[in-house]
Scaffold this active site. Structure first.
Site, PDB file in Angstrom:
ATOM      1  N   LEU A 234      -5.192   2.252  -2.624  1.00  0.00           N
ATOM      2  CA  LEU A 234      -6.435   2.013  -3.358  1.00  0.00           C
ATOM      3  C   LEU A 234      -7.518   1.388  -2.480  1.00  0.00           C
ATOM      4  CD1 LEU A 234      -7.917   2.007  -6.123  1.00  0.00           C
ATOM      5  CD2 LEU A 234      -7.077  -0.333  -6.402  1.00  0.00           C
ATOM      6  N   ASP A 235      -8.643   2.069  -2.367  1.00  0.00           N
ATOM      7  CA  ASP A 235      -9.815   1.566  -1.624  1.00  0.00           C
ATOM      8  C   ASP A 235      -9.518   1.307  -0.150  1.00  0.00           C
ATOM      9  OD1 ASP A 235     -11.198   1.665  -4.015  1.00  0.00           O
ATOM     10  OD2 ASP A 235     -10.850  -0.433  -4.488  1.00  0.00           O
ATOM     11  N   GLU A 236      -8.467   1.963   0.362  1.00  0.00           N
ATOM     12  CA  GLU A 236      -8.067   1.742   1.748  1.00  0.00           C
ATOM     13  C   GLU A 236      -8.268   2.990   2.612  1.00  0.00           C
ATOM     14  OE1 GLU A 236      -7.198  -1.038   3.111  1.00  0.00           O
ATOM     15  OE2 GLU A 236      -6.189  -2.325   1.652  1.00  0.00           O
TER      16      GLU A 236
END
Lengths: 291, 291, 291, 291
Positions: A234-236
């Site tokens: 996530l969001d990486e």
């Protein structure tokens, strides 16, 4: 001459290979011998000693449509010599884009605006929304709008419908223009480096939900937005573009959201534009952006 | 490995010629055959149809000191084929810089700071001032300081002294770091594209004297600074770099000057750095800056 | 008129109290009746309904040195009426600053530069370093330099020496100008909202050690710096100022550090300047900055 | 609570008078005694000694609609005491805006966007265009569109029609959103400080026609836009807001125009917003902007 004609004889060659002597020479000789004129050239080496070499060449070539299959066939042996991964792209073949949207339209509107002005080299295949708000605007531009209500309980069913549309329209790029639904790992894995998201914070600060509220609580003096390829962390995923604006103590959460919208729209528009022009290369979890 | 050693085998080749097919191919083949590895490549065409082509190639080459005269000799015939103007530059030969200064030291200090940090690839041959203020600072760094009082009545005599020093120290670049004297046409013509000035406005706004006063009177909301090569048209030479800062109605002239100093110092430092790295090409009255 | 004289009759009044009607009226009446002319006025309410009210008033008053004790005495009853926390500050009483530094001098140099230009309203009481590098520069300006070697095993002993100096010089503000040592909770608690740090990242991204390395690994497109008051939650204290610069894939860790230095120096200088001018009010874990 | 209700009890008081003691005290006492709570206060003195004093007070007051005529009546004697020019404005009385447009819609679209989001405190009375392009977009939002073909030979007749509409709709502000026609002195004089223009350069650079072409020819490294009140000195009216973007040698005139459009739209939108919120005071040929 309209925008599309302008790119009719335009080609791009993207190459990644172990660094070593003679690569630029071999590539430029190849293009010259095939009648292609290099318009723009950008290169990068991850490490001057023993690193990976990347190059993006943009070229014009008369009668490219007739010549390209021969050019590609001839390139195989050169690519083998240098152990290249590579990709040809053609201005005459515009990528097809799908845009996913929820309620907030600002990022969608910015993309449509840029597209109308001829600044996004793409055909917008369709817009899919889990709310109906954007239908009127989208259809008025002659773009199909698909309403697909979504929530976490029917995620699989929603994604089946989305995948069906993606296949039907032969979509190359999926843009999450503030699409507020989590995608399943299965969906994400089907489209590696093809799903572009806009996250409403300056990553890696404020990963996850409600970043403006958390920015407000932390008392930061700048807020930002980040456009990245979607991965299953996530969001990486690999960051394509980021930007920020200054805020101060007078700005409450609603003000941060408003200021944030203008950051989000320009950050996403830039990231999508660069992706469509084959300017973004993913390398590990980072991007090389040849502006 | 210190900064200078790092560049011991580094070369640069700058080329300007009529645009046409095969130039990049010929250049990269030439460098490859002479054992040079291209580190950075930047090109520009003034006009895709019938324009002028510019390229800057930065390369590493083992034993460059031994090989360079042969390389230059071999290059002549290639240059003739394409009607090239060109120039080789070598990391092992640092340019020699003279800095002219008056009373205000901020631009001088910024240059000395950057130079001390190893960020300016130059030897500072000397600093010449028409005031004594900077002497202590300059000499503490082991740099000769020459005090040459100046005013418009003794201009010729002053410039003779300056020219003598420039010759004696074999200077390549003259930086006017807020040197508040007008140079004669004769002096300027002796050093074309070698004198870098910082003007304290966002040119072409506020050409000439007292730009901050005039900016204040006009009520602008941004002030700027411009670094350019000096020509005999006042403040009209080729612009290398510009930047601005926001101001508002509360800023009186003294505030503008203070804010302006921080703009001036970074704009001049960038321009000088790019010039020293052979990143600036003058074309007509404009510059191509290959960052 | 030098800088100090200019502020001889300058006073500041900072007030915090429950919001309600009549506060501005009472304060401005008070100042008017005491012969003070309001130069600058900034106010903020945390919440229009039932929040906390903050105001910073800067005023000029003839013979302020003579009048101030009476003014302060008279103010007590007004403050009681509105349940105010407040503080008077005087331009004639410059704050005393101590600067702690390690090896890297860029933030120290920026502060000394601003101080020399008359832009920091402070006396620099001393500089303390756990390395000797900065001694020459500091002493050449007539500022005492104290060399206090430090490491984590002798932390208590080091801080005793530092505290002794702080007391001896009657220091008001401690600036950590890239001082690379952790402070003990005991030390931090002695100086609440009086220790200003510069952290070399855009907080809350990259809390803790080696932020540039981590920024490089994450592939961010912007890097930043944050100045904040030191609390006992590492890098979690109230943020005073932040700024950023754009970077790209070509920038390796050393480049990020270099770019970062210029961000750090200007962010810290701004935060210190605002603190010295009593423009920063801590409210919870956030700051109100009245620029 | 919608945007308009939120401002139902909101008032603003703008004052200009000779500087002197007691002004803030008298004003805040007046508002307090009339039950008004000061939300925001901004002041400025053109010169600390004998200058002109400006203040903008924003306040909330229960039942303002009922109280305001009494408040205004009571204010007369205070205003006389201090020789004030002043103006009350009320959140419940939204200003009426007319927008003039030619072919290029980007500035119009930005204003409509901001207006739709509730960020412009105005009613858009009508849009007048000398081309038909914008009609569909404008009318789809329920705003009247008037097509008034224009050229320099029928200027007077065109302006009569425009004046008639301005009167009919009781317009307070006229925004020239890239309206490419020159206005007559007679028209301009009828609406002093009420006509807001966007000029596509960083004034005072490139006054007059074709600024992007001239910026390109001069080789500037930044381009800008300027929003100002229209006076009868071409491009010389009081500047409200300016901004810039970086460009480089690769940007041809078409690129400058494209980059410029995004500057123009945000600069004009900010200027209009501030004007509508009574944040802009014209003083001589300059503006005070209380943000």
């Amino acid at each position: 001459m309209n925008g599309q004609d302008r790119y009719a004889n335009r080609g791009r060659l993207l190459v990644k290979c172990p660094d070593g002597p003679g690569i630029v020479s071999a590539l430029s000789k190849f293009l010259f011998e095939h009648g292609a004129n290099i318009i723009e050239s950008s290169q990068y080496t991850s490490d001057p000693a023993g690193g990976t070499f990347f190059i993006r060449l943009e070229f014009d070539c008369d009668d490219l449509a007739q010549k390209r299959s021969q050019m590609e066939a001839d390139f195989v042996s050169l690519a083998n010599d240098f152990d290249m991964e590579y990709r040809f792209a053609y201005g005459s073949e515009r990528k097809k884009t799908a845009i996913f949207v929820s309620k907030e339209p600002h990022c969608l509107l910015e993309l449509l605006w840029e597209w109308q002005s001829g600044d996004l080299q793409t055909d917008i295949a369709f817009v899919a929304g889990n709310h109906e708000e954007a239908r009127g605007m989208v259809e008025s531009l002659g773009i199909p709008f698909h309403y697909i209500p979504a929530n976490k309980d029917i995620r699989q069913q929603v994604e089946e419908e989305q995948s069906r549309l993606i296949e039907q329209y032969d979509v190359d790029v999926i843009v999450l223009a503030r699409y507020m639904q989590i995608l399943t790992p299965e969906f994400v894995e089907k489209y590696p480096n093809k799903i572009i998201n806009i996250h409403h914070s300056f990553l890696p600060a404020f990963i996850g939900a409600r970043p403006y509220e958390r920015a407000y609580n932390r008392g930061v003096k700048l807020i930002g937005a980040t456009s990245h390829y979607v991965t299953n962390d996530l969001d990486e995923g690999p960051i394509i573009e980021q930007d920020i604006e200054r805020v101060d103590h007078r700005d409450h959460v609603a003000d941060l959201k408003k200021i944030g919208r203008s950051i989000e729209r320009r950050v996403l528009a830039r990231a999508v534009k660069w992706h469509l022009e084959d300017r973004v290369i993913v390398h590990g979890n980072k991007t090389i952006v040849f502006q």
